[in-house]
Design an enzyme around this catalytic site. Sequence first.
Site, PDB file in Angstrom:
ATOM      1  N   HIS A 140       0.877  -1.186   0.000  1.00 28.91           N
ATOM      2  CA  HIS A 140       0.000   0.000   0.000  1.00 28.91           C
ATOM      3  C   HIS A 140       0.912   1.233   0.000  1.00 28.91           C
ATOM      4  O   HIS A 140       2.005   1.194   0.559  1.00 28.91           O
ATOM      5  CB  HIS A 140      -0.838  -0.061   1.283  1.00 28.91           C
ATOM      6  CG  HIS A 140      -1.900   0.987   1.396  1.00 28.91           C
ATOM      7  ND1 HIS A 140      -1.628   2.286   1.756  1.00 28.91           N
ATOM      8  CD2 HIS A 140      -3.245   0.919   1.221  1.00 28.91           C
ATOM      9  CE1 HIS A 140      -2.765   2.969   1.806  1.00 28.91           C
ATOM     10  NE2 HIS A 140      -3.763   2.173   1.483  1.00 28.91           N
ATOM     11  N   ASP A 217       3.411  -4.156   8.100  1.00 28.81           N
ATOM     12  CA  ASP A 217       2.190  -3.378   7.903  1.00 28.81           C
ATOM     13  C   ASP A 217       1.033  -4.364   8.063  1.00 28.81           C
ATOM     14  O   ASP A 217       0.711  -5.121   7.146  1.00 28.81           O
ATOM     15  CB  ASP A 217       2.193  -2.747   6.512  1.00 28.81           C
ATOM     16  CG  ASP A 217       0.863  -2.078   6.185  1.00 28.81           C
ATOM     17  OD1 ASP A 217      -0.085  -2.217   6.975  1.00 28.81           O
ATOM     18  OD2 ASP A 217       0.782  -1.432   5.123  1.00 28.81           O
ATOM     19  N   GLN A 220      -4.186  -5.009   7.331  1.00 27.44           N
ATOM     20  CA  GLN A 220      -5.184  -5.959   6.805  1.00 27.44           C
ATOM     21  C   GLN A 220      -5.119  -7.324   7.480  1.00 27.44           C
ATOM     22  O   GLN A 220      -5.831  -8.236   7.062  1.00 27.44           O
ATOM     23  CB  GLN A 220      -5.010  -6.130   5.285  1.00 27.44           C
ATOM     24  CG  GLN A 220      -5.217  -4.857   4.482  1.00 27.44           C
ATOM     25  CD  GLN A 220      -6.656  -4.324   4.506  1.00 27.44           C
ATOM     26  OE1 GLN A 220      -7.568  -4.983   5.015  1.00 27.44           O
ATOM     27  NE2 GLN A 220      -6.844  -3.142   3.971  1.00 27.44           N
ATOM     28  N   LYS A 243     -10.291  -0.320  10.927  1.00 33.48           N
ATOM     29  CA  LYS A 243     -10.437  -1.530  10.107  1.00 33.48           C
ATOM     30  C   LYS A 243     -10.795  -2.754  10.957  1.00 33.48           C
ATOM     31  O   LYS A 243     -10.808  -3.873  10.467  1.00 33.48           O
ATOM     32  CB  LYS A 243      -9.134  -1.807   9.344  1.00 33.48           C
ATOM     33  CG  LYS A 243      -8.827  -0.765   8.256  1.00 33.48           C
ATOM     34  CD  LYS A 243      -7.634  -1.184   7.438  1.00 33.48           C
ATOM     35  CE  LYS A 243      -7.005  -0.068   6.645  1.00 33.48           C
ATOM     36  NZ  LYS A 243      -7.794   0.363   5.483  1.00 33.48           N
ATOM     37  N   CYS A 382      -4.732   2.495  -3.685  1.00 37.16           N
ATOM     38  CA  CYS A 382      -3.458   2.962  -3.102  1.00 37.16           C
ATOM     39  C   CYS A 382      -2.332   1.953  -3.311  1.00 37.16           C
ATOM     40  O   CYS A 382      -1.467   1.787  -2.446  1.00 37.16           O
ATOM     41  CB  CYS A 382      -3.586   3.296  -1.613  1.00 37.16           C
ATOM     42  SG  CYS A 382      -4.848   4.499  -1.256  1.00 37.16           S
TER      43      CYS A 382
HETATM   44  N1  7TS Z   1      -1.584  -0.531   4.794  1.00 40.90           N
HETATM   45  C1  7TS Z   1      -2.495  -1.331   4.211  1.00 40.90           C
HETATM   46  C2  7TS Z   1      -2.109  -2.726   3.815  1.00 40.90           C
HETATM   47  C3  7TS Z   1      -3.779  -0.852   4.001  1.00 40.90           C
HETATM   48  O1  7TS Z   1      -4.681  -1.647   3.440  1.00 40.90           O
HETATM   49  C4  7TS Z   1      -4.112   0.472   4.403  1.00 40.90           C
HETATM   50  C5  7TS Z   1      -5.456   1.078   4.119  1.00 40.90           C
HETATM   51  C6  7TS Z   1      -3.124   1.245   5.024  1.00 40.90           C
HETATM   52  C7  7TS Z   1      -1.867   0.711   5.196  1.00 40.90           C
HETATM   53  C8  7TS Z   1      -3.408   2.624   5.528  1.00 40.90           C
HETATM   54  O2  7TS Z   1      -4.249   2.588   6.632  1.00 40.90           O
HETATM   55  P1  7TS Z   1      -4.815   3.937   7.278  1.00 40.90           P
HETATM   56  O3  7TS Z   1      -5.753   3.486   8.327  1.00 40.90           O
HETATM   57  O4  7TS Z   1      -3.634   4.686   7.830  1.00 40.90           O
HETATM   58  O5  7TS Z   1      -5.473   4.686   6.162  1.00 40.90           O
HETATM   59  N2  7TS Z   1      -6.132   0.480   3.051  1.00 40.90           N
HETATM   60  C9  7TS Z   1      -7.215   0.980   2.438  1.00 40.90           C
HETATM   61  C10 7TS Z   1      -7.821   0.294   1.383  1.00 40.90           C
HETATM   62  O6  7TS Z   1      -7.434  -0.762   0.925  1.00 40.90           O
HETATM   63  N3  7TS Z   1      -8.875   1.011   0.963  1.00 40.90           N
HETATM   64  O7  7TS Z   1      -8.956   2.124   1.699  1.00 40.90           O
HETATM   65  C11 7TS Z   1      -7.929   2.101   2.640  1.00 40.90           C
END
Ligand code: 7TS
Length: 432
Positions: A140, A217, A220, A243, A382
């Site tokens: 990501h 990371d 997910q 999430k 992303c």
């Molecule tokens: N890393 C991964 C693997 C992610 O899927 C996401 C967000 C992030 C980092 C960033 O997380 P945040 O909470 O700091 O925004 N992924 C997604 C997605 O797949 N669709 O919207 C956000």
Amino acid sequence: MTITTLPAKPTTAIDPTRLLPAALRDDFPILQQTVHGDRPLVFLDNAASTQRPRQVIEVLRRVYERDYANVHRGIHTLSERSTEQYEDAREKAREFIGAQHAREIIFTSGTTASINLVARSWGDANVKAGDEILVTTMEHHSNLVPWQQLAERSGAVLKHVPITDDGLLILDTLDTLLTERTKIVAVASVSNVLGTINPVREIARRAHAAGAIVLVDAAQSVPHLPTNVQEFGADFLAFSGHKMLGPTGIGVLYGREELLDAMPPFLGGGSMINRVWDDRFTPAELPAKFEAGTPPIAPAIALGAAIDRLKLIGLDAVARHEHELVRYAYDRLREIEGLRILGPPPDHRAGLVSFTLPEPHAHDVAQLLDQQGIAVRAGHHCTWPLHDRLGITASTRASFYLYNTPAEVDLLVEVVAKIRDRFRPQGRKRRQ
Ligand code: 7TS
């Protein structure tokens, strides 16, 4: 090659004994609505953000109605209540990911903030010109751009572990990609597009043998699969509350104590100091050193409630439920002519499935699904470099959570099949 793709077993029937009780869904007020008139909402955009159960909403409400005040400051009842609940939430997060000490749990605003904290604080102190940073092709942007920025600042070299056409990491390349100049390996435990579950423990073992540290990371994976930072061998691990049934604005950075201890503070301000003079300061102890300013107090406490909820349901049961749904979705979507599923077969994937159709564009697919009440995400999610590698500009993604049902998968498949039929080139319309 270390990893080979297993042929998917076409066992399309759902095993109801592997599913969570359907009544769990009743705890989610937002899921009880219809959209576009009378379409029941089918929420399959959980990889972007999940929904919150009553129990979490109730805690937010209780905090704001009864307990809220700033933490670690006032000597008064509400401040003491807030502080105690805030620190309880830290303890819950610690236990949830198997960290040794609560001081290894830093509350941040989310995964993105956690990774940037490491890239700035640890990165600027430890990465020099000519050093190497290793990521993968499936990251990501949140686990890519901060490392690009660090490489730019420091003169370090950014390298990528490549993937197979099926979306699995080609681990054999670690033999040459890991060198004595590699300082850090930053890898997603689960890809937000391919769904691939990466062999983090194996990667960490090899990275450590080469003298590098490992950031996972886990945005997910923490919400969906049991996680233990010590089993992973993670030096840093990042995830987001929103999430995993929790609020937005709260996330976690886990860091090994000796690494966090040696790192300079990232943000400066209130709470992160021990003593301040006109011209200098001394930093506070962990974890306060990395929590400058007023933290997201109620969101942290509500994250604790989300963790309680997930523990009660059981992460093993959540993982089993999602695996059953994703296997079913994978088997059924594959039957749609011309539909391309991105990523590996179900045995290697967590609970999401991204796909493309020859026609129409992914955004149109998402819009047509929305008209039937089905929420999915479309675009590059992303992960621009990953889409480049796959030779596509966009995909449509359905991502599941503990409240989704086989009937929702059936509806998804049915509507996608109809869309495919409607956009088939003229003259080749399939007979119904
Ligand atoms: N890393 C991964 C693997 C992610 O899927 C996401 C967000 C992030 C980092 C960033 O997380 P945040 O909470 O700091 O925004 N992924 C997604 C997605 O797949 N669709 O919207 C956000």
